[in-house]
Design a protein around this motif. Structure first.
Motif, short mmCIF file in Angstrom:
data_model
loop_
_atom_site.label_atom_id
_atom_site.label_comp_id
_atom_site.label_asym_id
_atom_site.label_seq_id
_atom_site.Cartn_x
_atom_site.Cartn_y
_atom_site.Cartn_z
N SER A 1 -10.36 75.31 -104.16
CA SER A 1 -11.01 74.96 -102.89
C SER A 1 -12.42 74.44 -103.12
O SER A 1 -12.82 73.40 -102.57
N TRP B 1 -9.46 79.96 -104.84
CA TRP B 1 -10.89 79.77 -104.54
C TRP B 1 -11.48 78.69 -105.43
O TRP B 1 -12.23 77.82 -104.97
N MET C 1 -18.13 84.90 -103.71
CA MET C 1 -17.15 83.83 -103.50
C MET C 1 -17.08 83.42 -102.03
O MET C 1 -17.02 82.24 -101.70
N SER C 2 -17.08 84.40 -101.16
CA SER C 2 -17.06 84.10 -99.72
C SER C 2 -18.33 83.35 -99.32
O SER C 2 -18.28 82.39 -98.54
N LEU D 1 -18.15 79.60 -100.22
CA LEU D 1 -17.33 78.82 -99.30
C LEU D 1 -18.06 78.58 -97.98
O LEU D 1 -18.00 77.48 -97.42
N SER E 1 -13.59 73.90 -95.75
CA SER E 1 -14.26 74.97 -96.49
C SER E 1 -14.53 76.18 -95.61
O SER E 1 -14.37 77.33 -96.04
N HIS F 1 -10.31 83.61 -96.86
CA HIS F 1 -10.67 84.40 -98.03
C HIS F 1 -11.17 85.79 -97.62
O HIS F 1 -10.73 86.80 -98.17
N TYR G 1 -8.28 84.19 -106.61
CA TYR G 1 -9.44 83.68 -107.35
C TYR G 1 -9.22 82.23 -107.77
O TYR G 1 -10.12 81.38 -107.63
#
Length: 583
Positions: A374, A371, A441-442, A445, A537, A544, A368
């Motif tokens: 990133s 993430w 979250m995915s 990105l 990314s 991820h 996390y």
């Protein structure tokens, strides 16, 4: 049968919504223009870059430190209120910061019946700025303070119809006069800008035609003009960067910026902790509160830009007084509203460092935080260099595009806040409940990678506008996901500490590192920098998703969806602050 719609408002959360609106309305007008204001104070891009490298590091330290203090001594609201007032004081103090010594020096010459002044080599002027200066038909006024000798005074006496200066007792080593400059006659020759001088006026005298002798007279002059573009072309900071670091103006400006930045960081992190405490077992409702912040920022940033341009008409520099005083006024209003927050810190932790430390060895928390870093790196690129990209694209399109570039940047900011963040803060609760935190979250990105790549292939800067609607996914939804997840996993009594730590990781590590890397890359690759960050990314998106899949296969409790006990609490919201009921 008629159906009535009854609106039930949770009055306890109204001050929280008002805080987000007023806080962002207060910080937006200043934060948006701080780097430009620093340049106007005389700081070079190198110095400003150093300042913005230091600030995120200070925020990274301040957020968890003040969060831990607030949790340990149960004084979240007190620190929150003090930080609001301190931000207002810092903004006003920054406005009154002294300028770095700046000199505007030109070479004045009078020969062959023509008086001109020109910039020295090194004062570059681009074609669009030249075209903008040449497009003005009115005369501009410039005050020159020049070195004088006997030859020059003889010309003044005999050719400029200034008999009083024929008296040697009135001749000094400095000649001061006001010149009327027709900008339309400006030319470029051998890399220098040449400005024609019309009539001139000596102190306490009318304007006369400066008749020049056959033999040339020339001198060096300090100059200050009423036209902003002319001043910008001829202005040169009087000190080198390495010397500027030793000036009290630099250290005072840096100190005030740190105070303002740290105060903002504390308000944001503790404010979010207070918000989640008030939401109780409805952390998914965070976006409904935070969207009012986007509304405040978007509206006031646009209004302030218009006011700044209006107040700067006819002035040699931009007048930022409205931005700083409007900001202070909104922040004082925010302080008064925040006082009414019906909030008490109920959760207490026996050992904050131990409780938070346990989280840092959890695989899901480590991923996390990676993430957060990133996304922060890409966010740093956007924050610092998107406007640079817009200006570069506009220059490639020609002067007509450059004439509207500030308008375009204003529209970009408005779309980011009103067309992107606002709707996705509103939808964030539904999205998080629908697909969960890990899938969100995915998604962030993935969309962030697509957004970066799109920037790199656009040639017309106006095509950036539709891309900016993705800002809602890559920042609005991201911020709601990041903050709500931090609130959910935080052990009781460590909410402010956790929000501070996550904010520090995102901003202090992610944004700071991204800004540093982007600065180095943009100097070489220009717009292609966005493509390379976009590829990065997309790679992080694949990693991820893959790591999460492997953790699931191994039956590791590392899902980004909230823990089971938290999930059981997040049920259908029957206590919404805004509910539509059929009757």
């Amino acid at each position: 049968m008629k159906m009535k719609m009854n609106v039930v408002i949770n009055r306890q959360l109204v001050p929280m919504k008002a805080h987000y609106f007023l806080w962002n309305a207060g910080t937006g007008p200043v934060v948006s223009y701080l780097s430009s204001y620093a340049r106007q104070l005389g700081f070079s891009s190198v110095v400003v870059g150093l300042v913005y490298t230091i600030l995120p590091i200070c925020g990274m330290i301040a957020k968890p430190v003040f969060g831990a203090i607030a949790d340990r001594f149960h004084c979240q609201k007190k620190i929150f209120l003090v930080a609001e007032l301190l931000t207002a004081v810092a903004f006003i103090a920054i406005y009154y910061s002294p300028e770095v010594p700046t000199e505007r020096v030109v070479h004045f010459s009078c020969s062959d019946s023509e008086a001109v002044f020109n910039t020295y080599p090194g004062n570059t002027i681009d074609e669009c700025t030249l075209a903008e200066i040449q497009s003005k038909q009115s005369l501009e006024s410039c005050r020159l303070d020049c070195e004088a000798n006997a030859t020059i005074w003889n010309t003044i006496c005999t050719n400029w119809d200034a008999q009083e200066y024929c008296d040697p007792s009135k001749q000094t080593d400095r000649l001061t006069f006001t010149a009327q400059v027709p900008p339309s006659y400006t030319q470029i020759f051998n890399g220098t800008a040449i400005f024609r001088v019309g009539n001139v006026s000596l102190p306490n005298s009318d304007f006369v035609n400066p008749i020049c002798p056959n033999e040339s007279i020339s001198t060096s002059c300090n100059i200050d003009c009423t036209d902003y573009n002319i001043n910008d072309v001829i202005g040169v900071t009087g000190v080198e960067d390495n010397v500027a670091y030793g000036l009290y103006q630099f250290w005072l400006f840096l100190a005030l910026m740190i105070v303002g930045w740290v105060s903002q960081a504390v308000v944001v992190s503790i404010g979010d902790a207070i918000c989640f405490e008030m939401l109780g077992d409805k952390p998914n409702r965070y976006g409904y509160q935070r969207l009012f912040g986007s509304l405040g920022w978007g509206i006031l940033a646009l209004i302030t830009g218009v006011i700044i341009d209006a107040l700067s008409q006819g002035q040699s520099q931009k007048n930022y007084v409205s931005a700083f005083y409007m900001a202070a006024a909104f922040l004082v209003l925010d302080f008064l509203v925040s006082f009414k927050l019906e909030y008490s810190q109920k959760k207490l932790a026996a050992n904050i460092l131990r409780d938070v430390g346990r989280l840092l060895v959890d695989v899901r928390i480590i991923v996390y935080l990676i993430w957060c870093i990133s996304v922060g790196m890409c966010t740093g690129l956007i924050w610092q260099f998107l406007f640079w990209l817009i200006e570069d694209l506009a220059k490639a399109q020609g002067c007509e595009a450059m004439n509207t570039v500030k308008t375009l940047q204003g529209i970009v900011a408005a779309i980011q806040c009103l067309g992107g963040e606002l709707p996705f803060f509103f939808l964030s609760g539904w999205i998080l409940k629908k697909i969960g935190h890990v899938q969100t979250m995915s998604l962030v990105l993935l969309v962030l990678g697509i957004r970066m790549v799109l920037y790199s292939v656009i040639e017309n800067p106006w095509w950036i506008l539709p891309v900016e609607f993705l800002h809602g996914l890559t920042y609005g939804l991201f911020f709601a996901c990041m903050a709500s997840y931090a609130s959910i996993v935080a052990p009781p009594g460590t909410e402010a500490t956790m929000q501070g730590m996550v904010g520090a990781v995102f901003e202090g590590l992610g944004v700071s590192l991204g800004s540093f890397c982007a600065g180095l890359a943009y100097n070489t690759y220009k717009g292609l920098t966005f493509r390379y960050f976009g590829y990065g990314s997309l790679v992080m998106f694949v990693l991820h998703a893959g790591v999460q899949y492997l953790l699931k296969l191994k039956d590791v409790k590392a899902m980004y969806a909230p823990p089971k006990d938290a999930l059981e609490k997040i049920q259908e919201d029957d206590q919404q602050e805004l509910t539509l009921v059929d009757s």
